[in-house]
Design an enzyme around this catalytic site. Sequence first.
Site, PDB file in Angstrom:
ATOM      1  N   GLY A 172       0.838  -1.186   0.000  1.00 34.48           N
ATOM      2  CA  GLY A 172       0.000   0.000   0.000  1.00 34.48           C
ATOM      3  C   GLY A 172       0.873   1.235   0.000  1.00 34.48           C
ATOM      4  O   GLY A 172       2.016   1.203   0.464  1.00 34.48           O
ATOM      5  N   GLN A 179       2.811   9.971   1.335  1.00 38.17           N
ATOM      6  CA  GLN A 179       4.088   9.279   1.353  1.00 38.17           C
ATOM      7  C   GLN A 179       4.956   9.625   0.144  1.00 38.17           C
ATOM      8  O   GLN A 179       6.161   9.425   0.170  1.00 38.17           O
ATOM      9  CB  GLN A 179       3.886   7.765   1.418  1.00 38.17           C
ATOM     10  CG  GLN A 179       3.282   7.300   2.734  1.00 38.17           C
ATOM     11  CD  GLN A 179       3.104   5.814   2.736  1.00 38.17           C
ATOM     12  OE1 GLN A 179       2.092   5.296   2.275  1.00 38.17           O
ATOM     13  NE2 GLN A 179       4.096   5.106   3.248  1.00 38.17           N
ATOM     14  N   CYS A 201       6.171   0.059   7.402  1.00 41.05           N
ATOM     15  CA  CYS A 201       5.718   1.191   6.595  1.00 41.05           C
ATOM     16  C   CYS A 201       6.846   1.620   5.674  1.00 41.05           C
ATOM     17  O   CYS A 201       8.001   1.713   6.104  1.00 41.05           O
ATOM     18  CB  CYS A 201       5.308   2.347   7.511  1.00 41.05           C
ATOM     19  SG  CYS A 201       4.682   3.787   6.649  1.00 41.05           S
ATOM     20  N   LEU A 202       6.509   1.904   4.425  1.00 38.21           N
ATOM     21  CA  LEU A 202       7.514   2.382   3.483  1.00 38.21           C
ATOM     22  C   LEU A 202       8.105   3.716   3.922  1.00 38.21           C
ATOM     23  O   LEU A 202       9.198   4.076   3.496  1.00 38.21           O
ATOM     24  CB  LEU A 202       6.917   2.496   2.077  1.00 38.21           C
ATOM     25  CG  LEU A 202       6.448   1.172   1.457  1.00 38.21           C
ATOM     26  CD1 LEU A 202       5.801   1.423   0.099  1.00 38.21           C
ATOM     27  CD2 LEU A 202       7.577   0.172   1.355  1.00 38.21           C
ATOM     28  N   HIS A 205      -2.784   7.195   7.031  1.00 36.84           N
ATOM     29  CA  HIS A 205      -1.855   8.141   6.380  1.00 36.84           C
ATOM     30  C   HIS A 205      -2.593   9.356   5.823  1.00 36.84           C
ATOM     31  O   HIS A 205      -2.078  10.469   5.875  1.00 36.84           O
ATOM     32  CB  HIS A 205      -1.110   7.465   5.229  1.00 36.84           C
ATOM     33  CG  HIS A 205       0.121   6.730   5.624  1.00 36.84           C
ATOM     34  ND1 HIS A 205       1.185   7.319   6.277  1.00 36.84           N
ATOM     35  CD2 HIS A 205       0.471   5.425   5.437  1.00 36.84           C
ATOM     36  CE1 HIS A 205       2.131   6.427   6.474  1.00 36.84           C
ATOM     37  NE2 HIS A 205       1.719   5.262   5.983  1.00 36.84           N
ATOM     38  N   HIS A 262      -4.319   1.071   7.514  1.00 37.95           N
ATOM     39  CA  HIS A 262      -3.005   1.711   7.593  1.00 37.95           C
ATOM     40  C   HIS A 262      -2.924   2.897   6.625  1.00 37.95           C
ATOM     41  O   HIS A 262      -2.502   3.998   7.009  1.00 37.95           O
ATOM     42  CB  HIS A 262      -1.929   0.662   7.262  1.00 37.95           C
ATOM     43  CG  HIS A 262      -0.531   1.157   7.281  1.00 37.95           C
ATOM     44  ND1 HIS A 262       0.371   0.781   8.250  1.00 37.95           N
ATOM     45  CD2 HIS A 262       0.145   1.976   6.438  1.00 37.95           C
ATOM     46  CE1 HIS A 262       1.540   1.359   8.003  1.00 37.95           C
ATOM     47  NE2 HIS A 262       1.424   2.082   6.899  1.00 37.95           N
ATOM     48  N   GLU A 263      -3.342   2.672   5.373  1.00 33.06           N
ATOM     49  CA  GLU A 263      -3.253   3.742   4.361  1.00 33.06           C
ATOM     50  C   GLU A 263      -4.243   4.871   4.649  1.00 33.06           C
ATOM     51  O   GLU A 263      -3.918   6.046   4.458  1.00 33.06           O
ATOM     52  CB  GLU A 263      -3.456   3.177   2.952  1.00 33.06           C
ATOM     53  CG  GLU A 263      -2.440   2.133   2.531  1.00 33.06           C
ATOM     54  CD  GLU A 263      -0.994   2.523   2.739  1.00 33.06           C
ATOM     55  OE1 GLU A 263      -0.648   3.713   2.594  1.00 33.06           O
ATOM     56  OE2 GLU A 263      -0.183   1.631   3.055  1.00 33.06           O
TER      57      GLU A 263
END
Length: 187
Positions: A46, A51, A89-90, A136, A132-133
Amino acid sequence: MSLLDIHVLGSPILRQETEVVTQITPELRRLVDDMFDTMEAAKGVGLAAPQVGRSERLCVVDADDMRLVVINPEIVHKEGGLVRGEEGCLSIPEIYADVDRFARITVRAQDIDGAWYEIENAANLLGRCLQHEIDHLHGRMFTDRLSLLKKRSAMKEWENYEKAKYPKNVRVLPVGDLPPEKDGANA
């Protein structure tokens, strides 16, 4: 096909509320394509617009055999209590922790053509990834959902081992990480 820089913990845009998408433009479509390429190159499931330094309320997800463009999402139903599972997480590379998320959710969102749709009873990796996304998109990171002690531990690990690798709060992916070209002109 382009890879976008990934903003990491410390970048102010990761803590900002996103803006509702009101038009599906050619630029937005390119952004979505680039976000999928970036997510795949970074080996994620994701990726949210903040991000990659953007303020649109938009994320892309590829989990549990579902590849989704998720625009203006809203969680409309939660059920099954909280389930603990490991997340990374990226935007916080190499840091992982167990996070409590709802077992199943229903999300209402728009697709890349602006049509509204619902993902009902999203569970497992898909449900976790969507939660999660969507966090963000509201300026929240998975570390915000940790107990104080676990958050301190994760932040100490970030400060001691990872943060120095990203002096400008940006993670640049090597061009060699580009996913292979897809067959067909418009694929």
